[in-house]
Design an enzyme around this catalytic site. Structure first.
Site, PDB file in Angstrom:
ATOM      1  N   ASP A 160     -10.477  -7.493  11.623  1.00 22.83           N
ATOM      2  CA  ASP A 160     -10.327  -8.923  11.847  1.00 22.83           C
ATOM      3  C   ASP A 160     -11.445  -9.484  12.709  1.00 22.83           C
ATOM      4  O   ASP A 160     -12.109 -10.456  12.341  1.00 22.83           O
ATOM      5  CB  ASP A 160      -8.957  -9.217  12.468  1.00 22.83           C
ATOM      6  CG  ASP A 160      -8.549  -8.201  13.527  1.00 22.83           C
ATOM      7  OD1 ASP A 160      -9.426  -7.462  14.021  1.00 22.83           O
ATOM      8  OD2 ASP A 160      -7.354  -8.153  13.872  1.00 22.83           O
ATOM      9  N   ASP A 170       1.269 -10.139   8.455  1.00 24.66           N
ATOM     10  CA  ASP A 170       1.802  -8.783   8.534  1.00 24.66           C
ATOM     11  C   ASP A 170       3.245  -8.785   8.050  1.00 24.66           C
ATOM     12  O   ASP A 170       3.911  -9.825   8.007  1.00 24.66           O
ATOM     13  CB  ASP A 170       1.727  -8.261   9.967  1.00 24.66           C
ATOM     14  CG  ASP A 170       0.317  -7.831  10.356  1.00 24.66           C
ATOM     15  OD1 ASP A 170      -0.557  -7.797   9.468  1.00 24.66           O
ATOM     16  OD2 ASP A 170       0.088  -7.544  11.548  1.00 24.66           O
ATOM     17  N   ASP A 189       0.818  -1.208   0.000  1.00 31.85           N
ATOM     18  CA  ASP A 189       0.000   0.000   0.000  1.00 31.85           C
ATOM     19  C   ASP A 189       0.853   1.259   0.000  1.00 31.85           C
ATOM     20  O   ASP A 189       0.317   2.363   0.018  1.00 31.85           O
ATOM     21  CB  ASP A 189      -0.923   0.007   1.233  1.00 31.85           C
ATOM     22  CG  ASP A 189      -2.391   0.067   0.849  1.00 31.85           C
ATOM     23  OD1 ASP A 189      -2.703  -0.157  -0.331  1.00 31.85           O
ATOM     24  OD2 ASP A 189      -3.226   0.328   1.741  1.00 31.85           O
ATOM     25  N   ASP A 214       5.990  -8.003   9.339  1.00 25.01           N
ATOM     26  CA  ASP A 214       7.039  -8.415  10.278  1.00 25.01           C
ATOM     27  C   ASP A 214       6.835  -9.819  10.819  1.00 25.01           C
ATOM     28  O   ASP A 214       7.615 -10.265  11.661  1.00 25.01           O
ATOM     29  CB  ASP A 214       7.095  -7.441  11.455  1.00 25.01           C
ATOM     30  CG  ASP A 214       5.765  -7.361  12.195  1.00 25.01           C
ATOM     31  OD1 ASP A 214       4.754  -7.053  11.543  1.00 25.01           O
ATOM     32  OD2 ASP A 214       5.730  -7.615  13.415  1.00 25.01           O
TER      33      ASP A 214
END
Length: 739
Positions: free
Chosen positions: A267, A170, A123, A172
């Site tokens: 979520d 994600d 993004d 990380d």
């Protein structure tokens, strides 16, 4: 296949029933205490103050009920093997994370077993991320705007791909190679829409971790949630999507165009919708992925604010108590998750009440007599015992209260936004992966609380000293609780003011043998911590300006040579080694990849498993048994010790590292497995030199048998009788420092 057939209780039936009975007793005791308080102890001379404190206690009862409900019957799952009939897409969502960090995750995702296609969903529209995708051979998806933040990014990728299942990560969160193999099989049940795994973190110096390296125990702020609450929710088919580390079925999301938007906690919102439509969820409580937790208090509190505000505001879009399709247990479980984020209000009452008692001289309880004290202590004991035993060693009351103090004003802010803003969607703030240094501004309310508490104590003592009041008993109780809360505030402030994280990458406690040619001789040392950018190197002598400028790191997959720059040399440690701060000079991408693979495939799993010691009661029984057994069959004292060593069974030797050592044996971490009974030669590399011994393999246990760099094994060796080891092993080990 029915996924519910894989559910198994965590506890044996007698233990489970005993814990459930204890929970019922604790709730009954608490309820009796509240009834007694309402009938006999509300102070009529301070009705507002008395009612505020009483309602805070009622909130505590509801919180305890929700906790016991969610942990009523925690379950585990027996993993079904995947059939291979599903196609899988992997979405790695990113916005502004560093490319090297993203590289770790992408490489690990691509290395997962089971056929799949990996996509970087960017993004940030960054050319460097697109170039990374081309280099690694994974897909790259972007869009022209950032509408709906992470959820919009995910849905954009959803619309352009076609896999039956989608793993979301994600930027990380680094997955283990077996991730898909351990989760895909549950989708053989056509009603399963979601499989979630726990979120563990590999940077153990973060805000939310407290590690005791001597006892090999770790406290994580989210341990109770992921190790007990989510397995308990799984029993009620109420385990929900946590944003990362989850596999979702595409067809379950088709009617919605992907993940539900319009919330900053998309979520949980998505999970409620799926459950209301009759879909199932599965929770797999295994360490299959690890990420980065916030390293400074400001980032930590921003993350908690987003979670709290988003979870509370979901009720405006889909109220779990009233929406159609949910079962009663699902309604309670979801409402419990929302109710949890309101704890800031009663905590503020508990923190403000004692100073107010000292300043005003009014008390919420009257009379405070021996009978009330007895009932209060009985209630406190029942709650404490029930929580400790039902938390199975994961919950620690002092640390829980510390994080309550840290989070209180942030949760108050979230509650305030919930009440005033209503449906207005909050701003999605990406959690910083680097941290921002000291967090003085973030704890300004705590400074105010500390100052107010000190003034209140001084005011009360002056009143007692000048005879304005003679209520020493009431003042003593208020001063005790005020001092207790002040101690929590001081701990919070110390955490917020700790030095900023200066390294670009996380360091991991890792003992990796390191060799270098110096003066025509091969010298041997070891790292005590390691990252892609440098290490703390233990070396037999100080490294001077004419010392080695290259190191060969003996990783499980083979040696990797790195150029080094010694930036600090510390004095000689008590175990004889010299510690050096070392920076790797311009390591190549291949070198960084090799180090990263070794860290995430071997070091991280070993660290996390090694720090998960059993609960206190279990450890007491175990240690008592071991002590009694040693009196009957004495065993040489073992010392936790990390040393490089060379192991040879037949053929060429290979490098290993020790875990612990005694005069009778040694525990090793080895990239090679050996059958029990194998005779080996082990050369232990002390600072004073190498000592070689014959030994027999008596224990073989897999630490990580699925890594990209090969396997890692815990080998237990017993030194052969008749070999004198006390002069070499015991003398050096006595001086060693446990890692």
């Amino acid at each position: 296949m029915d996924a519910d057939q894989q559910l198994r209780y965590l506890d044996r039936t007698p233990v489970r029933l005993a814990r459930q009975a204890l929970a019922v007793v604790a709730l009954a005791t608490y309820l009796g205490y509240l009834i007694y308080r309402a009938r006999f102890t509300l102070n009529p001379e301070a009705p507002v103050f008395a009612m505020v404190v009483y309602l805070a206690e009622v909130h505590g009862f509801l919180s305890l009920f929700f906790y016991f409900f969610q942990t009523w019957a925690p379950c585990r799952r027996e993993c079904p093997a995947p059939s291979g009939c599903f196609t899988v897409d992997v979405f790695i969502t990113t916005y502004n994370e560093d490319v090297p960090l993203l590289r770790q995750t992408a490489r690990a995702a691509m290395a997962m077993r089971y056929p799949h296609r990996t996509y970087l969903c960017d993004d940030g529209r960054r050319p460097a991320v697109e170039a990374l995708a081309r280099e690694l051979g994974c897909g790259y998806i972007t869009r022209s705007d950032n509408r709906h933040a992470k959820a919009g990014n995910w849905n954009n990728a959803y619309a352009q791909t076609g896999g039956d299942l989608i793993l979301t990560l994600d930027a990380d969160h680094v997955p283990q190679p077996q991730f898909l193999e351990r989760t895909i099989g549950y989708f053989e049940d056509p009603k399963v829409a979601l499989v979630q795994v726990p979120q563990h973190y590999h940077n153990l110096d973060s805000v939310q971790h407290q590690v005791n390296w001597d006892e090999r125990r770790m406290y994580g702020e989210q341990d109770v949630f992921f190790d007990l609450v989510m397995p308990g929710k799984d029993y009620w088919n109420a385990a929900f999507f946590c944003g990362t580390g989850a596999v979702l079925r595409r067809t379950a999301l088709e009617a919605h165009g992907g993940i539900i938007t319009g919330s900053i906690t998309e979520d949980m919102h998505t999970a409620i919708v799926l459950h209301s439509e009759g879909w199932k969820s599965v929770y797999v409580n295994e360490i299959l992925v690890t990420g980065l937790a916030p390293t400074d208090v400001a980032s930590f509190l921003k993350q908690r604010l987003r979670w709290a505000e988003g979870n509370l505001k979901i009720i405006f879009d889909i109220n779990p108590l009233t929406c159609r399709g949910l079962t009663i247990p699902q309604r309670i479980a979801y409402f419990a998750s929302m109710f949890h984020w309101t704890v800031g209000v009663p905590k503020l009452v508990y923190y403000a009440a004692p100073p107010w008692m000292l300043v005003s001289g009014t008390f919420p309880i009257a009379p405070f007599d021996a009978q009330l004290l007895t009932i209060y202590l009985a209630n406190l004991a029942a709650m404490t015992l029930a929580y400790k035993l039902t938390s199975r060693g994961r919950g620690r009351l002092v640390m829980d209260e510390f994080f309550n103090m840290l989070n209180t004003f942030t949760l108050l802010q979230a509650t305030w936004r919930f009440l005033l803003q209503g449906r207005k969607v909050g701003v999605f703030v990406v959690t910083s992966k680097k941290g921002g240094g000291t967090s003085t501004t973030a704890v300004l309310p705590h400074f105010v609380m500390l100052l107010g508490s000190m003034l209140a104590i001084n005011w009360s003592l002056m009143g007692l000293g000048f005879g304005v009041t003679e209520d020493w008993f009431g003042a003593g109780i208020a001063i005790f609780w005020t001092t207790y809360n002040m101690a929590l505030v001081v701990a919070v402030v110390r955490l917020a003011l700790r030095p900023a994280q200066k390294r670009d990458t996380s360091r991991f406690r890792a003992c990796v043998p390191a060799t270098a040619e110096w003066g025509g001789v091969t010298r041997v040392g070891a790292t005590s911590d390691l990252s892609e950018g440098g290490c703390r190197l233990l070396w037999p002598e100080p490294i001077t300006s004419d010392g080695p400028r290259h190191l060969d790191l003996q990783l499980p997959a083979g040696a990797v040579r790195v150029a080094i720059d010694v930036i600090a040399t510390h004095r000689r440690t008590v175990d004889g080694w010299y510690a050096h701060g070392v920076r790797f000079v311009d390591p190549s991408p291949a070198t960084c990849d090799a180090i990263s693979d070794a860290i995430f495939d071997t070091v991280v799993p070993e660290l996390l498993h090694g720090l998960r010691q059993p609960p206190l009661l279990v450890r007491l029984v175990r240690d008592t048994w071991r002590a009694a057994h040693r009196r009957l069959a004495p065993r040489a004292a073992r010392r936790s010790l990390r040393l490089p060593a060379r192991l040879r069974a037949s053929g060429a030797p290979w490098w290993v590292t020790t875990r612990d050592l005694s005069a009778s044996g040694v525990s090793l971490v080895s990239p090679v497995s050996l059958p029990k009974g194998t005779m080996v030669s082990v050369a232990l590399q002390f600072a004073s030199g190498s000592r070689e011994h014959r030994a027999q393999v008596i224990r073989v246990r897999a630490i990580q048998s699925t890594g990209r760099q090969g396997n890692a094994w815990d080998l237990g060796l017993r030194f052969v009788e008749g070999v004198s080891v006390t002069a070499g092993v015991d003398d050096d080990a006595r001086m060693a420092v446990a890692s």
